[in-house]
Motif scaffolding. Structure first.
Motif, PDB file in Angstrom:
ATOM      1  N   ALA A 314      11.861  -6.180 -13.239  1.00  0.00           N
ATOM      2  CA  ALA A 314      10.879  -7.031 -12.242  1.00  0.00           C
ATOM      3  C   ALA A 314       9.958  -6.101 -12.220  1.00  0.00           C
ATOM      4  N   LEU A 315       8.852  -6.523 -11.347  1.00  0.00           N
ATOM      5  CA  LEU A 315       7.308  -5.663 -10.521  1.00  0.00           C
ATOM      6  C   LEU A 315       8.297  -5.448  -9.351  1.00  0.00           C
ATOM      7  N   SER A 316       7.313  -4.668  -8.963  1.00  0.00           N
ATOM      8  CA  SER A 316       7.848  -3.586  -7.838  1.00  0.00           C
ATOM      9  C   SER A 316       6.334  -3.776  -7.090  1.00  0.00           C
ATOM     10  N   CYS A 317       6.369  -4.104  -5.429  1.00  0.00           N
ATOM     11  CA  CYS A 317       4.940  -4.376  -4.728  1.00  0.00           C
ATOM     12  C   CYS A 317       4.541  -2.832  -4.142  1.00  0.00           C
ATOM     13  N   TYR A 318       3.812  -3.013  -5.451  1.00  0.00           N
ATOM     14  CA  TYR A 318       3.071  -1.071  -4.977  1.00  0.00           C
ATOM     15  C   TYR A 318       1.906  -0.885  -3.846  1.00  0.00           C
ATOM     16  N   SER A 319       1.977  -2.107  -3.522  1.00  0.00           N
ATOM     17  CA  SER A 319       0.614  -1.735  -2.862  1.00  0.00           C
ATOM     18  C   SER A 319       0.460  -2.135  -0.652  1.00  0.00           C
ATOM     19  N   PRO A 320       1.097  -1.336  -0.567  1.00  0.00           N
ATOM     20  CA  PRO A 320       1.669  -1.200   0.861  1.00  0.00           C
ATOM     21  C   PRO A 320       0.605  -1.149   1.994  1.00  0.00           C
ATOM     22  N   LEU A 321       1.113  -1.689   3.143  1.00  0.00           N
ATOM     23  CA  LEU A 321       0.432  -2.597   4.561  1.00  0.00           C
ATOM     24  C   LEU A 321      -0.606  -1.836   4.951  1.00  0.00           C
ATOM     25  N   THR A 322      -1.549  -0.626   4.756  1.00  0.00           N
ATOM     26  CA  THR A 322      -2.067  -0.206   5.396  1.00  0.00           C
ATOM     27  C   THR A 322      -2.903  -0.513   7.402  1.00  0.00           C
ATOM     28  N   VAL A 323      -2.263   0.238   8.577  1.00  0.00           N
ATOM     29  CA  VAL A 323      -2.466  -0.596   9.447  1.00  0.00           C
ATOM     30  C   VAL A 323      -3.195   0.824  10.569  1.00  0.00           C
ATOM     31  N   GLN A 324      -3.810  -0.068  11.161  1.00  0.00           N
ATOM     32  CA  GLN A 324      -4.356   1.489  12.531  1.00  0.00           C
ATOM     33  C   GLN A 324      -4.284   0.639  14.092  1.00  0.00           C
ATOM     34  N   PHE A 325      -4.348   1.460  14.766  1.00  0.00           N
ATOM     35  CA  PHE A 325      -3.939   0.435  15.861  1.00  0.00           C
ATOM     36  C   PHE A 325      -5.141   1.724  17.083  1.00  0.00           C
TER      37      PHE A 325
END
Length: 469
Positions: A314-325
């Motif tokens: 199955a397909l992996s989630c390659y797109s991370p969630l990048t967050v800056q505070f």
């Protein structure tokens, strides 16, 4: 494998740490190491440009962060050092991480083209001071650069000392034999699996189309991106695109530890002029280095799955969630990885809370981490489940400016029939009793008392869920 080849391979592994490469002055890539896919194309591009125009002498060091000269994003510095009269060492090191997007790369920070900063044993303080004076230059940049120089000089000395004390000679014949062996290894590992071809379309959230036609024949792989659209907001440099292609296939077939000119020859990549995989200066790069790379990885994995049906996954989630505070003068960046796709015989691996210091974030910013865990996934179900993504709940104790970036959430590619999609990344804001799902790219002032929920994606599931008896 001969004793000398084994010793040479061990020498390379011991010397290269992090995102690094070693090349001959003529441009042969002896080894590339790193976790970032773009590394496998950009480091050699940086070395080739520096080798062509700057003619470094032993001990000289040049620096760059320009994506169009072999860099990636502007918050990562690439160092190129002549460790001897025959060898160039390339090392990429992060500065202060940030998410800064704009209409051009010039709006994303201080762009440094290939620049010799250490020559004949001396640092060019005039140029370094001019860089430090730039308004977009990170604080303490001069001190940081000099620290990196000192570390590199010491590490390079150890390499030369090891070679000299052991009497080991890195000859042209040894290099040729090593590269030939690496090439044959890649050819064998590719050819022992099925041959065939597949076509995959991936549509990014901003509307760009990625079209991949992948062909495997006699141990060689051809990737043709004909039909890929022009850019709307996503652009990726040619060297970063090639590096991602190579890293994905070498990881799949198991020869990443032999990433060099020999194994590079097993892959041919063609791209149409004007597509978003052929970014030209001064196009903005940050989104491409995140979303573009994720789309490439997903497309290649899907194509390989279609061809190698016996190794279907199955397909992996390659797109991370990048967050800056950002609050006052303090800043923190979170990069939440997604889960792995499930296999025909096991669950996918869940994401880990790597390199995330909750204590530091709470100490430096007016926020409280209410929850940091693996998310409960609705998608990615099957006989074997996809790996779970991460969930962070952040309560603002004062107003906090927040920027985030993700992708591949709106359009789902065609996947094998016995696989299911995982959950995409999500950003949810709870404010004054109301809940709002935010777009996957944006900037938002999170007010005091608001809670921001950050969810990275989960991997897809494999097979039909078993029904309880």
């Amino acid at each position: 494998m001969s004793y000398k080849i084994e010793l040479f391979h061990s020498l390379l592994n011991n010397f290269l740490k992090g995102e690094e490469a070693l090349l001959t002055i003529e441009g042969d890539v002896l080894a590339v190491r790193g976790k970032q896919p773009a590394t496998y194309g950009t480091l050699s591009a940086a070395a080739n440009i520096v080798g062509k125009y700057l003619k470094l002498q032993e001990g000289d060091i040049a620096v760059l962060n320009d994506p169009y000269s072999g860099g990636t994003t502007l918050d990562e510095m690439t160092f190129i050092m002549a460790v001897s009269e025959d060898l160039l060492w390339v090392s990429r090191r992060p500065m202060v991480k940030s998410i800064k997007t704009g209409k051009s790369v010039e709006e994303e920070g201080l762009r440094i083209p290939p620049t010799p900063l250490r020559q004949s044993g001396k640092v060019n303080d005039v140029i370094l001071s001019a860089m430090q004076a730039h308004p977009a230059c990170p604080p303490n940049f001069t001190e940081w650069i000099k620290e990196q120089f000192a570390q590199m000089i010491e590490h390079a000395y150890r390499l030369i000392h090891t070679v000299e004390t052991t009497g080991f000679e890195i000859t042209g014949e040894l290099i040729e034999e090593y590269l030939d062996l690496s090439k044959n290894l890649a050819t064998h590992r590719i050819s022992e699996n099925a041959s065939g071809d597949a076509r995959v379309d991936i549509v990014l959230d901003s509307g760009e189309l990625l079209r991949l036609s992948l062909e495997i024949h006699e141990g060689r792989i051809k990737m043709d991106f004909g039909g890929t659209s022009a850019a709307k907001t996503i652009q990726l440099t040619e060297s970063a695109a090639y590096g991602t292609c190579f890293h994905t296939i070498s990881k799949y077939y198991g020869f990443t530890d032999y990433a060099n000119s020999g194994t590079f020859s097993s892959l041919t990549v063609t791209k149409p002029s004007g597509c978003w995989l052929m970014a030209k200066y001064p196009a903005s790069i940050v989104k491409g280095m995140n979303s573009g790379i994720a789309a490439l990885q997903a497309a290649i994995e899907l194509a390989l799955t279609h061809i190698h049906s016996k190794k279907e996954k199955a397909l992996s989630c390659y797109s991370p969630l990048t967050v800056q505070f950002n609050a006052n003068s303090s800043q923190a960046v979170l990069r939440l990885q997604g889960g792995e796709g499930a296999f025909a015989n096991r669950d996918g691996a869940s994401a880990h809370l790597e390199n995330i210091s909750i204590e530091r974030i709470e100490r430096e910013l007016p926020v409280k981490i209410v929850r940091a865990d693996r998310r409960q996934s609705l998608g990615g179900k099957g006989k074997f489940s996809g790996g779970r993504g991460l969930i962070f709940k952040v309560e603002a104790l004062a107003d906090v400016e927040t920027t985030w970036l993700s992708d591949l959430t709106l359009h789902r590619p065609r996947i094998p029939k016995n696989c299911s999609h995982g959950d995409p990344c999500e950003v949810i804001l709870d404010s004054n009793g109301s809940t709002k799902v935010l777009p996957v790219l944006g900037t938002q002032k999170v007010l005091k008392g608001d809670v921001l929920t950050l969810c990275s994606g989960s991997g897809g599931g494999f097979g039909k869920p078993e029904t309880p008896a």
